[in-house]
Design a protein around this motif. Sequence first.
Motif, PDB file in Angstrom:
ATOM      1  N   UNK A  70      37.948  -4.030  25.696  1.00 26.48           N
ATOM      2  CA  UNK A  70      38.269  -5.376  26.158  1.00 26.48           C
ATOM      3  C   UNK A  70      39.756  -5.607  25.942  1.00 26.48           C
ATOM      4  N   UNK A  71      40.357  -6.438  26.765  1.00 26.96           N
ATOM      5  CA  UNK A  71      41.807  -6.614  26.799  1.00 26.96           C
ATOM      6  C   UNK A  71      42.176  -8.072  26.604  1.00 26.96           C
ATOM      7  N   UNK A  87      22.864 -20.478  24.030  1.00 28.31           N
ATOM      8  CA  UNK A  87      22.380 -19.793  22.828  1.00 28.31           C
ATOM      9  C   UNK A  87      22.687 -18.309  22.896  1.00 28.31           C
ATOM     10  N   UNK A  88      23.903 -18.002  23.288  1.00 28.77           N
ATOM     11  CA  UNK A  88      24.298 -16.605  23.414  1.00 28.77           C
ATOM     12  C   UNK A  88      25.491 -16.311  22.520  1.00 28.77           C
ATOM     13  N   UNK A  89      25.353 -15.288  21.690  1.00 34.74           N
ATOM     14  CA  UNK A  89      26.395 -14.893  20.734  1.00 34.74           C
ATOM     15  C   UNK A  89      26.586 -13.388  20.792  1.00 34.74           C
ATOM     16  N   UNK A  90      27.849 -12.955  20.786  1.00 40.08           N
ATOM     17  CA  UNK A  90      28.152 -11.530  20.885  1.00 40.08           C
ATOM     18  C   UNK A  90      29.182 -11.179  19.820  1.00 40.08           C
ATOM     19  N   UNK A  91      28.989 -10.034  19.152  1.00 40.95           N
ATOM     20  CA  UNK A  91      29.965  -9.514  18.189  1.00 40.95           C
ATOM     21  C   UNK A  91      30.368  -8.110  18.618  1.00 40.95           C
ATOM     22  N   UNK A  92      31.655  -7.883  18.796  1.00 40.38           N
ATOM     23  CA  UNK A  92      32.162  -6.548  19.113  1.00 40.38           C
ATOM     24  C   UNK A  92      32.972  -6.050  17.926  1.00 40.38           C
ATOM     25  N   UNK A  93      32.646  -4.863  17.423  1.00 41.35           N
ATOM     26  CA  UNK A  93      33.414  -4.238  16.340  1.00 41.35           C
ATOM     27  C   UNK A  93      34.208  -3.088  16.932  1.00 41.35           C
ATOM     28  N   UNK A  94      35.491  -3.031  16.606  1.00 41.79           N
ATOM     29  CA  UNK A  94      36.286  -1.938  17.155  1.00 41.79           C
ATOM     30  C   UNK A  94      37.673  -1.910  16.559  1.00 41.79           C
ATOM     31  N   UNK A 116      41.216  -3.472  22.846  1.00 37.87           N
ATOM     32  CA  UNK A 116      40.233  -3.288  21.775  1.00 37.87           C
ATOM     33  C   UNK A 116      39.228  -2.215  22.217  1.00 37.87           C
ATOM     34  N   UNK A 117      39.232  -1.126  21.480  1.00 35.86           N
ATOM     35  CA  UNK A 117      38.261  -0.051  21.717  1.00 35.86           C
ATOM     36  C   UNK A 117      36.990  -0.418  20.972  1.00 35.86           C
ATOM     37  N   UNK A 118      35.979  -0.850  21.704  1.00 39.47           N
ATOM     38  CA  UNK A 118      34.758  -1.333  21.063  1.00 39.47           C
ATOM     39  C   UNK A 118      33.880  -0.153  20.666  1.00 39.47           C
TER      40      UNK A 118
END
Lengths: 148, 148
Positions: free
Chosen positions: A53-54, A83-90, A127-129
């Motif tokens: 993601x950029x 009611x939508x939640x997203x977590x990206x780790x990278x 971001x390299x997820x």
Amino acid sequence: MTNSHANNSENLKKLRDLIKDIDYAMLTTVNEDGTLHSRPMATNREVEFDGDVWFFTYASSYKVVEINRNHQVNVSYAAPNKQCYVSLSGTAELVRDRQKLEQMWQPQLKAWFPKGLDEPDIALLKVNVEKAEYWDSPSSIVANTISL
Amino acid sequence: MTNSHANNSENLKKLRDLIKDIDYAMLTTVNEDGTLHSRPMATNREVEFDGDVWFFTYASSYKVVEINRNHQVNVSYAAPNKQCYVSLSGTAELVRDRQKLEQMWQPQLKAWFPKGLDEPDIALLKVNVEKAEYWDSPSSIVANTISL
Ligand SMILES: Cc1cc2nc3c(=O)[nH]c(=O)nc-3n(C[C@H](O)[C@H](O)[C@H](O)COP(=O)(O)O)c2cc1C
């Protein structure tokens, strides 16, 4: 829950769908003293989710200082009305490639970059997820996990 | 921007107002390998913001493992419809005090804790907030900062 490739590509499609409707994400970085900081960042809704993601940033901003010391970041998306939640780790890195900047530019970014692409300090954060998790029902206790 | 006490107490009031309307926050923790993870958590809207924020959790959940290793957390609140974003930096600790659990319990938490206070694994996460930042207009480039 199985972890077959078929399920993962379905989840990835799902994640793209979830993210593309959310205009702002919170980007969390680690400071030198170990404290965690987050700030809202305009997302690029038109870009397909392909594991990266950029975000547009000022190259001299403090978050870039933090990222240069510690690449680990979290990007979280919240759409409370759905009611939508997203977590990206990278991991994040600064990209100053002119062609990429032009490709990613969107007029509404003028709110934060009034000079547009003529801003000398403008740059991209890539971001390299590595791991994505999402919750799409109000009472989810467990996340749906996608490893990339 | 001045940093007088008067301004800080005004900002703190502002922050309370911003937070009390947001039902869910994203809690970010640091994993053993340095990666950052976030997850939605029900906020306690009725509690006044006094430098601590509280969440209900399962004591045996993974976030507690992460917090026991590294106390640093970030709590982010997003109200996209109001263009309001808040970042709290602080440290978290597990609290199992029965009286505090009873004091903080709210019926809507049954969605994640069906057994309510009879759940043997139920506990509280207390986040000692050290720094709060908020953005409350669509084109804020700079955060309003509150040190606690
Ligand atoms: C809207 C929403 C609210 C949630 N609220 C809580 C909560 O208050 N406490 C909690 O422990 N989990 C809550 N969850 C579940 C967490 O997001 C998470 O999946 C769970 O706590 C396990 O996280 P962990 O494995 O990282 O510890 C909620 C989930 C959603 C979708």
